[in-house]
Write a protein that holds these residues in place. Sequence first.
Motif, mmCIF file in Angstrom:
data_model
loop_
_atom_site.group_PDB
_atom_site.id
_atom_site.type_symbol
_atom_site.label_atom_id
_atom_site.label_comp_id
_atom_site.label_asym_id
_atom_site.label_seq_id
_atom_site.Cartn_x
_atom_site.Cartn_y
_atom_site.Cartn_z
ATOM 1 N N LEU A 40 0.770 -1.383 0.077
ATOM 2 C CA LEU A 40 -0.006 0.032 -0.096
ATOM 3 C C LEU A 40 0.711 1.007 0.019
ATOM 4 C CD1 LEU A 40 -2.740 -1.270 2.388
ATOM 5 C CD2 LEU A 40 -3.026 -0.921 0.077
ATOM 6 N N ASP A 41 1.830 1.187 -0.809
ATOM 7 C CA ASP A 41 2.866 2.314 -0.915
ATOM 8 C C ASP A 41 2.841 2.680 -2.250
ATOM 9 O OD1 ASP A 41 4.628 4.264 -0.161
ATOM 10 O OD2 ASP A 41 6.115 2.897 0.022
ATOM 11 N N GLU A 71 -10.266 2.968 -11.464
ATOM 12 C CA GLU A 71 -9.116 3.842 -10.648
ATOM 13 C C GLU A 71 -10.371 4.831 -9.889
ATOM 14 O OE1 GLU A 71 -5.865 3.292 -10.195
ATOM 15 O OE2 GLU A 71 -5.700 4.662 -8.608
ATOM 16 N N MET A 72 -10.782 5.529 -10.801
ATOM 17 C CA MET A 72 -11.883 6.675 -10.219
ATOM 18 C C MET A 72 -12.997 6.165 -9.577
ATOM 19 S SD MET A 72 -10.787 9.750 -13.170
ATOM 20 C CE MET A 72 -11.967 10.878 -12.284
ATOM 21 N N ALA A 73 -13.458 5.104 -9.942
ATOM 22 C CA ALA A 73 -14.787 4.645 -9.351
ATOM 23 C C ALA A 73 -14.557 3.424 -8.359
ATOM 24 C CB ALA A 73 -15.740 4.130 -10.398
ATOM 25 N N ASP A 74 -13.829 2.301 -8.863
ATOM 26 C CA ASP A 74 -13.924 1.273 -7.870
ATOM 27 C C ASP A 74 -12.568 1.346 -6.764
ATOM 28 O OD1 ASP A 74 -14.902 0.450 -10.589
ATOM 29 O OD2 ASP A 74 -15.217 -1.589 -9.752
ATOM 30 N N ILE A 75 -11.573 1.744 -7.140
ATOM 31 C CA ILE A 75 -10.512 2.159 -6.140
ATOM 32 C C ILE A 75 -10.936 3.042 -5.156
ATOM 33 C CG2 ILE A 75 -8.340 2.781 -5.735
ATOM 34 C CD1 ILE A 75 -7.350 1.385 -8.246
ATOM 35 N N ARG A 76 -11.646 4.133 -5.701
ATOM 36 C CA ARG A 76 -12.000 5.165 -4.962
ATOM 37 C C ARG A 76 -12.997 4.677 -3.738
ATOM 38 N NH1 ARG A 76 -14.296 10.699 -4.644
ATOM 39 N NH2 ARG A 76 -15.189 10.710 -2.775
ATOM 40 N N GLU A 77 -13.838 3.738 -4.090
ATOM 41 C CA GLU A 77 -14.902 3.193 -3.352
ATOM 42 C C GLU A 77 -14.086 2.331 -2.386
ATOM 43 O OE1 GLU A 77 -18.237 1.185 -5.397
ATOM 44 O OE2 GLU A 77 -18.692 0.258 -3.766
ATOM 45 N N MET A 78 -13.238 1.625 -2.716
ATOM 46 C CA MET A 78 -12.454 0.553 -2.021
ATOM 47 C C MET A 78 -11.624 1.529 -0.679
ATOM 48 S SD MET A 78 -10.972 -2.091 -4.262
ATOM 49 C CE MET A 78 -9.506 -2.785 -3.303
ATOM 50 N N ARG A 79 -11.139 2.368 -1.397
ATOM 51 C CA ARG A 79 -10.276 3.602 -0.471
ATOM 52 C C ARG A 79 -11.250 4.234 0.256
ATOM 53 N NH1 ARG A 79 -8.808 9.078 -1.660
ATOM 54 N NH2 ARG A 79 -11.017 9.310 -2.165
ATOM 55 N N ASP A 80 -12.455 4.587 0.095
ATOM 56 C CA ASP A 80 -13.363 5.267 1.048
ATOM 57 C C ASP A 80 -13.691 4.321 2.073
ATOM 58 O OD1 ASP A 80 -12.854 7.585 -0.648
ATOM 59 O OD2 ASP A 80 -15.049 7.522 -1.452
ATOM 60 N N THR A 127 -4.526 -3.520 -5.730
ATOM 61 C CA THR A 127 -5.222 -3.761 -4.468
ATOM 62 C C THR A 127 -6.440 -4.431 -4.295
ATOM 63 O OG1 THR A 127 -3.882 -1.555 -3.943
ATOM 64 C CG2 THR A 127 -5.654 -2.641 -2.243
ATOM 65 N N THR A 128 -6.502 -5.526 -3.224
ATOM 66 C CA THR A 128 -7.629 -6.207 -3.274
ATOM 67 C C THR A 128 -8.423 -6.005 -1.955
ATOM 68 O OG1 THR A 128 -6.778 -8.014 -2.128
ATOM 69 C CG2 THR A 128 -6.695 -8.217 -4.348
ATOM 70 N N GLN A 129 -9.823 -6.146 -1.748
ATOM 71 C CA GLN A 129 -10.543 -6.064 -0.694
ATOM 72 C C GLN A 129 -10.026 -6.842 0.476
ATOM 73 O OE1 GLN A 129 -12.984 -3.708 -1.172
ATOM 74 N NE2 GLN A 129 -12.835 -3.981 1.172
ATOM 75 N N GLU A 130 -9.368 -8.023 0.064
ATOM 76 C CA GLU A 130 -8.917 -8.891 1.171
ATOM 77 C C GLU A 130 -7.692 -8.505 1.742
ATOM 78 O OE1 GLU A 130 -7.510 -12.562 -0.921
ATOM 79 O OE2 GLU A 130 -7.582 -13.801 1.086
#
Lengths: 400, 323
Positions: free
Chosen positions: A5-6, A262-271, A359-362
């Motif tokens: 996560l870097d 990136e802008m939708a799915d990763i954003r959602e995971m990040r949030d 990056t995965t949810q897990e």
Amino acid sequence: MRVYLDNNATTIVDPHVFEQMEPFFVQKYGNPNSLHQFASDTHAPLKSAMEKIYAGIHAHKDDNVVITSCATESNNWVFKSIYFEYIITGRKNHIIISEVEHPSVIASAKFLESQGCRVTYLPINNEGLIEAQTVRDYITDKTALVSIMWANNETGAIFPIEEIGEICKEKGVLFHTDAVQAIGKLPVDVQSANIDYLTLSAHKFHGPKGVGALYMKKGKELTPLFHGGSQMGGHRSGTLNVAGIVGMGKAMEQAVDALDYEMADIREMRDDFEDKLLEIEDTFVVTPRDKRTPNTILISFRGIEGESMLWDLNRSNIAASTGSACASEDLEANSVMEAIGAAEDLAHTAIRFSLSRYTTQEELEFTLAVVKEAVTRLRGISSSYAYAPEGHESGLDAHH
Amino acid sequence: MGMDSLIGGTIWDEYSQKVTDLMNNPQNMGEITQEQADEMGAKLIVADFGAESCGDAVRLYWAVHPKSDVIMLSKFKSFGCGTAIASSDTMAELCKGKTVDEAVKITNIDVEMAMRDNPETPAVPPQKMHCSVMAYDVIKKAAAQYKGVDMESFEKEIIVCECARVTLSTLKEVIRLNDLTSIEQITDYTKAGAFCKSCIKPGGHEAKDIYLVDLLEEYEQEKMAKSADAVASGANLPFLEMTVVQKLKAVDKVIDDNIRQMLIMDGGDMEILDIKENGENIDIYIRYLGACNGCASSSTGTLFAIENILREKLHPEIRVLPI
């Protein structure tokens, strides 16, 4: 499990990128400038890569996107050419940068300062953001260059590049942006943003290390730093890094393709990850989410010095980052946190998690569990949460 | 420098196994409550040092036997990196069983040595040496509290570089004796400035009263002042290149050093009136005073002695003309 996560520091090379680069080491190793088939074998792949790079930032084919060795080279090139063309000649004597630029911009600006150029360091506000109109206030008729990063590496804060570009155009001042943290995370369009110079680096978007680029608008060509065999149209001599360019082309193509994800799915995971981190007591995030790159979280855990948090994360094979105190060579607090004016006791407690499309949810769930354990252990050690007998006057608040 | 300095490694690679183990599992981490201290029949001391805003802070707990001054139990809590935690832990360990007076003698260097895996290899990289200083400071704070005195009373000397414990007087002496002109030289000679670098110049991790750059500056000024004196007297210039004032001073000095004593013993003296270049010659006009005035030797032996010494010391073409 190993969790990375870097991604604002560097990224994994996409296997498709690596695959495309591979033939240029052992089979197609010709020097593109030579006159034989070994050379010719590289021409079509190079052309295709350059087209992808141009397309990725919406450069016009008459503009120059010159391949360099890294973003540091690109940034240095801009500042040193400005020095040769404007400062040393006495035509201008002033440049504007933000106070939270990458070291390659800050150090280049400081070098110009040491040579007699005036430098304005634009402040960021308490959300880590820049207000475009402040740029207007600082521009004078002696200003040679404005250089503001597209997005900040520490906080992910997105700066108002289009507005600043508009102001610079109106005032007739050259505008450079270090877009290293924007490519693959935000739409980047050099035309609509009125950009004269733009820096990018392949390894931040799943390309290889050792290759970057500097976009120069048509008519705004800079004095070369590298003189030699006139490669790259004479703008930057040196044998072409064929594999690197091919790799960066493929990486750019994929970054463009993956931008929606990136802008939708990763954003959602990040949030979602951020929500869960913020459920831990005494945690703080400064910059609002919609004003940040979709992959970045800079979060403070009160009472836990940044390096000790990294230590515990690393013990569980999780890679994150901190610009704070003890982790860096110069023992300084996170400079962006300090610039924001965050409560001083939080400047040493910031941890950056930066996600990628790998990056995965897990992985995030695992990380959350490790973070919670680390918070419990490290706050157990911390003097910030320690027992004091009645009437004890704490000596820990004051500076020493 | 050289190859090893070209590709940085992580500072964690330079931690000793002991530092790593103590960070993972600190032995003396914890607190001593008033109740616990009361049960032990001990006096509870709680001392703080540092600040979170500076990046490291430590709270030290001691249960001290009120009659023997022996530290029966020693615990710590720390905000800081791995080295800060390991140093605090080691410090708390070293305090146990010692009297307060003995504990005050524990230095940050003792703490660092105790964390080494072998005596030759430092336990932490140079920039982390600073963390052990905090451990040392908090002991003094605790002892001061126990004894009801000022923390400063334990330090007889002014320490400029806390990491390497180099005193102000040592630094001043080494700089002068060896004519040091750079920070690198000071570090080579004394180790000051080799670790956290806070003592080199303002703007480091911690604000200081005295910086190494100040000491260099002070020495530089001193040297300048000395050479300014020398220039004012013209001592380093060829006689002909001196200003008139410098020439007068130079002549006066030669007379002072060699002649005047003799004249005064005979009840006389002399003064210098003027210096003029006269073709090849440099004419120095003098006037005899007191007993010299009219003395036979004043136009022969004494005059030759004056002329000879001035010729020898200043310029071979000097003529001395008494008026």
